[in-house]
Design an enzyme around this catalytic site. Structure first.
Site: not given
Length: 388
Positions: A48, A102, A174, A199
């Protein structure tokens, strides 16, 4: 290996490898442990905390590809987006966004920011004037997407950097649709580069991940929040992502080439109203794209002529998959109105020029001629239907 001035394929292949000191294997070993020693060690590792061996190594590859000092990887693109934004925004702060975003990012903003007391504005367009009109005294962040999803609008990166820096505003982008193969925003003064690594970085439609690249100072600030939110990535997925990125430049360049040919073919098709692809001279941001992009993108959108059935068109395709997400080696198509932007109201979609006839096409690595044949077969189907 000297790491200065390495070619992009060399970076994709070799930077960020974990050395196999035991068996001298050609690829990175996978360290699956979720529990590490904390006494008498140089690094106290904990998944983490984003510092397992595979996590740290992959971040070096992403940072070098984006020409940044450091990087972090996350469990999804939205984990990367939300953590980066919340790391720099607090109660009473203001952030500027472009009008086209988006859908997941837009939904995060309108549903969550009010709870945190964060103010926001959307620029009406993409010009310097449009952004200046919404910058306020308490603006702390300008966040952009370029190319935008799904209309492939291009924002001037250098202009955004020049607007922000003298005002002490942090800039974020982005960069998913471009990938670091086609665009490196750090070259134009953008501070923080975000990806849905699901992606183009992943590229095979089989993993979910996010990434952020920036200076060490900015990454430290993002990490300080990230360790509390817990959006880390499993080491197996980290290993798969590092493996996939070895071929990213090869894949993306093949997709760029295919997308260029298909966009030109679609633009001439009598059943297509409009094609949105920045390499086309008809695109409103073509000259700007030429200035700041190297290979454009494998993404395009096109709008069918009025009253043609977009759903029937997609169902008539044989090879191109009607599927969510994007940027895999296989070609996929979807309706933004029903998927990526379905969380927006009909009026909000209209304001962003997202019609029911708009289709977003993620161009894969198949033979261009085969994709065109598949598209033409679907066009014939909807043409015949409209004549009945």
């Amino acid at each position: 290996m000297k790491q200065k001035n390495l070619g992009v394929n060399t970076i994709c292949t070799h930077i960020g490898e974990v050395e196999d000191t035991q068996f001298k294997g050609a690829i990175s070993p996978l360290f699956m442990s979720s529990s590490y020693a904390y006494e008498d060690v140089d690094v106290k590792r904990y998944p983490r905390y984003f510092n397992t061996p595979n996590q740290e190594a992959l971040c070096k590859k992403i940072a070098m590809l984006e020409k940044c000092e450091s990087a972090l990887i996350f469990g999804s693109g939205m984990a990367a987006v939300s953590t980066a934004l919340l790391a720099f925004l607090h109660k009473g702060d203001h952030v500027v966004f472009p009008q086209t975003l988006y859908g997941g990012t837009y939904n995060f903003i309108v549903e969550e920011f009010e709870k945190f007391g964060i103010e926001y504005s959307f620029a009406k367009g993409f010009s310097e004037k449009d952004f200046l009109e919404v910058i306020q005294e308490n603006t702390k962040v300008i966040y952009i997407e370029t190319p935008s999803n799904p209309l492939m609008r291009i924002t001037d990166l250098e202009m955004i950097g020049d607007l922000a820096k003298p005002r002490g505003i942090v800039t974020m982008i982005d960069n998913t649709f471009a990938s670091p193969i086609n665009q490196t925003p750090a070259d134009f003064g953008i501070d923080i580069i975000i990806h849905s690594a699901t992606k183009y970085m992943g590229g095979h439609s089989d993993i979910c991940a996010g990434a952020v690249a920036a200076s060490e100072k900015h990454i430290d600030k993002i990490w300080n929040l990230a360790k509390n939110l817990g959006g880390s990535l499993s080491d197996y997925t980290v290993w798969l992502l590092e493996r996939s990125m070895k071929t990213m430049a090869l894949r993306v360049r093949a997709q760029n080439k295919n997308a260029k040919k298909i966009a030109r073919w679609l633009e001439k098709h009598p059943l297509v109203e409009r094609v949105y692809y920045p390499r086309l001279s008809s695109h409103p941001d073509h000259e700007l794209a030429k200035k700041q992009m190297k290979g454009y993108t494998g993404m395009l959108s096109f709008e069918l002529k009025e009253k043609l059935d977009a759903n029937l068109f997609m169902k008539s395709l044989k090879m191109i998959k009607q599927s969510m997400s994007l940027a895999g080696v296989e070609s996929t198509i979807l309706s933004p109105a029903k998927t990526s932007h379905s969380l927006l109201s009909a009026e909000e979609r209209k304001n962003q020029n997202i019609s029911d006839g708009l289709l977003r096409f993620s161009v894969g690595i198949e033979e261009t001629e085969d994709m065109i044949a598949d598209l033409e077969g679907a066009f014939q189907q909807i043409s015949n239907k409209s004549l009945v």
